[in-house]
Scaffold this active site. Sequence first.
Site, PDB file in Angstrom:
ATOM      1  N   PRO A  15       0.784  -1.229   0.000  1.00 41.75           N
ATOM      2  CA  PRO A  15       0.000   0.000   0.000  1.00 41.75           C
ATOM      3  C   PRO A  15       0.817   1.280   0.000  1.00 41.75           C
ATOM      4  O   PRO A  15       1.838   1.380   0.677  1.00 41.75           O
ATOM      5  CB  PRO A  15      -0.825  -0.102   1.292  1.00 41.75           C
ATOM      6  N   ASN A  16       0.349   2.208  -0.796  1.00 41.13           N
ATOM      7  CA  ASN A  16       0.885   3.576  -0.919  1.00 41.13           C
ATOM      8  C   ASN A  16       2.208   3.648  -1.670  1.00 41.13           C
ATOM      9  O   ASN A  16       2.728   4.743  -1.890  1.00 41.13           O
ATOM     10  CB  ASN A  16       1.012   4.241   0.465  1.00 41.13           C
ATOM     11  N   ARG A  23       5.682  10.793  -2.585  1.00 38.57           N
ATOM     12  CA  ARG A  23       5.357  10.464  -1.186  1.00 38.57           C
ATOM     13  C   ARG A  23       6.586  10.657  -0.291  1.00 38.57           C
ATOM     14  O   ARG A  23       7.573   9.930  -0.413  1.00 38.57           O
ATOM     15  CB  ARG A  23       4.930   8.993  -1.120  1.00 38.57           C
ATOM     16  N   TYR A  28      11.554   8.326   1.524  1.00 41.26           N
ATOM     17  CA  TYR A  28      11.530   7.228   0.557  1.00 41.26           C
ATOM     18  C   TYR A  28      12.316   7.509  -0.727  1.00 41.26           C
ATOM     19  O   TYR A  28      12.424   6.629  -1.578  1.00 41.26           O
ATOM     20  CB  TYR A  28      10.079   6.884   0.198  1.00 41.26           C
ATOM     21  N   ASN A  79       7.821  -5.918  -0.465  1.00 44.60           N
ATOM     22  CA  ASN A  79       7.717  -4.748   0.412  1.00 44.60           C
ATOM     23  C   ASN A  79       6.245  -4.615   0.785  1.00 44.60           C
ATOM     24  O   ASN A  79       5.453  -4.084   0.007  1.00 44.60           O
ATOM     25  CB  ASN A  79       8.207  -3.481  -0.293  1.00 44.60           C
ATOM     26  N   ALA A  82       2.800  -0.763   4.995  1.00 45.22           N
ATOM     27  CA  ALA A  82       2.330  -0.737   6.393  1.00 45.22           C
ATOM     28  C   ALA A  82       1.830  -2.092   6.881  1.00 45.22           C
ATOM     29  O   ALA A  82       1.806  -2.349   8.093  1.00 45.22           O
ATOM     30  CB  ALA A  82       1.235   0.311   6.543  1.00 45.22           C
ATOM     31  N   HIS A  85       3.713  -4.400   9.515  1.00 46.53           N
ATOM     32  CA  HIS A  85       3.651  -4.272  10.970  1.00 46.53           C
ATOM     33  C   HIS A  85       2.392  -4.879  11.576  1.00 46.53           C
ATOM     34  O   HIS A  85       2.237  -4.884  12.783  1.00 46.53           O
ATOM     35  CB  HIS A  85       3.766  -2.785  11.341  1.00 46.53           C
ATOM     36  N   GLU A 103      12.222  -9.800   2.452  1.00 46.56           N
ATOM     37  CA  GLU A 103      11.480  -8.592   2.834  1.00 46.56           C
ATOM     38  C   GLU A 103      12.347  -7.371   2.493  1.00 46.56           C
ATOM     39  O   GLU A 103      13.543  -7.358   2.790  1.00 46.56           O
ATOM     40  CB  GLU A 103      11.232  -8.651   4.338  1.00 46.56           C
ATOM     41  N   HIS A 105      12.518  -2.985   2.506  1.00 51.56           N
ATOM     42  CA  HIS A 105      11.955  -1.679   2.851  1.00 51.56           C
ATOM     43  C   HIS A 105      12.877  -0.584   2.352  1.00 51.56           C
ATOM     44  O   HIS A 105      14.106  -0.681   2.507  1.00 51.56           O
ATOM     45  CB  HIS A 105      11.763  -1.535   4.363  1.00 51.56           C
ATOM     46  N   LEU A 106      12.278   0.444   1.804  1.00 51.79           N
ATOM     47  CA  LEU A 106      13.069   1.577   1.299  1.00 51.79           C
ATOM     48  C   LEU A 106      13.722   2.332   2.451  1.00 51.79           C
ATOM     49  O   LEU A 106      14.888   2.728   2.373  1.00 51.79           O
ATOM     50  CB  LEU A 106      12.144   2.525   0.520  1.00 51.79           C
ATOM     51  N   ARG A 112      12.950   4.369  12.751  1.00 56.71           N
ATOM     52  CA  ARG A 112      11.787   5.252  12.637  1.00 56.71           C
ATOM     53  C   ARG A 112      10.887   5.133  13.874  1.00 56.71           C
ATOM     54  O   ARG A 112      11.366   4.786  14.945  1.00 56.71           O
ATOM     55  CB  ARG A 112      11.050   4.945  11.333  1.00 56.71           C
TER      56      ARG A 112
HETATM   57  C1  DQA Z   1       7.958   0.889   4.046  1.00 59.85           C
HETATM   58  C2  DQA Z   1       7.996   1.113   5.565  1.00 59.85           C
HETATM   59  C3  DQA Z   1       6.596   0.991   6.159  1.00 59.85           C
HETATM   60  O1  DQA Z   1       6.647   1.248   7.559  1.00 59.85           O
HETATM   61  C4  DQA Z   1       5.665   2.000   5.539  1.00 59.85           C
HETATM   62  O2  DQA Z   1       4.363   1.836   6.034  1.00 59.85           O
HETATM   63  C5  DQA Z   1       5.685   1.951   4.058  1.00 59.85           C
HETATM   64  C6  DQA Z   1       6.965   1.812   3.378  1.00 59.85           C
HETATM   65  C7  DQA Z   1       9.340   1.123   3.409  1.00 59.85           C
HETATM   66  O3  DQA Z   1       9.539   0.659   2.280  1.00 59.85           O
HETATM   67  O4  DQA Z   1      10.204   1.785   3.994  1.00 59.85           O
HETATM   68  O5  DQA Z   1       4.656   2.085   3.408  1.00 59.85           O
HETATM   69  O6  DQA Z   1       7.596  -0.456   3.794  1.00 59.85           O
END
Ligand code: DQA
Length: 154
Positions: A15-16, A23, A28, A79, A82, A85, A103, A105-106, A112
């Site tokens: 998502p997102n 964003r 990111y 990836n 959210a 978590h 897994e 994550h950017l 964080r």
């Molecule tokens: C993320 C980290 C997550 O906490 C966040 O909700 C994202 C992006 C990352 O790639 O850093 O949407 O997965």
Amino acid sequence: MTNLQRLKLLFISGPNLQLLGMREPAVYGKETLEDIYERAWARALELNADVDGRQTNHEGTIVDWIGESSGFFDGILLNPGAYTHTSIAIHDAIAGAGVPTIEVHLSNIHAREPFRRHSMVAPACVGSIVGFRGEGYVLAVEAMVRHLRSRPKP
Ligand code: DQA
């Protein structure tokens, strides 16, 4: 790396992540998801692998894609955004499908907010790559190809 069979990798962004580029660029980076997938795909080609890069905002779609991956993909790069978590369902899909998963994550989720420091999916994964922004997607391709090619032959 002795096994040179062409590998098929599935890259799933949650998502997102379709908003990358606009964003929170300080967190990111400025690359779009398309830019990042293009770089990951180009590196995969050099390593004799193909990448199918997808994005969805829906948890169930991620679960479906992982569940359908067995027999079609050699490895998954994930990836979960959210859902990282919160999602026991994605953890269980990875464990159930039995397709090696990394897994990604950017951002460095460990540096964080406290609610981002725990990953529900990590225990089901081969490993994690965090904090390298878009470059992490390229590193994940390299790590997965190495992992798959160094596995003992059945
Ligand atoms: C993320 C980290 C997550 O906490 C966040 O909700 C994202 C992006 C990352 O790639 O850093 O949407 O997965």
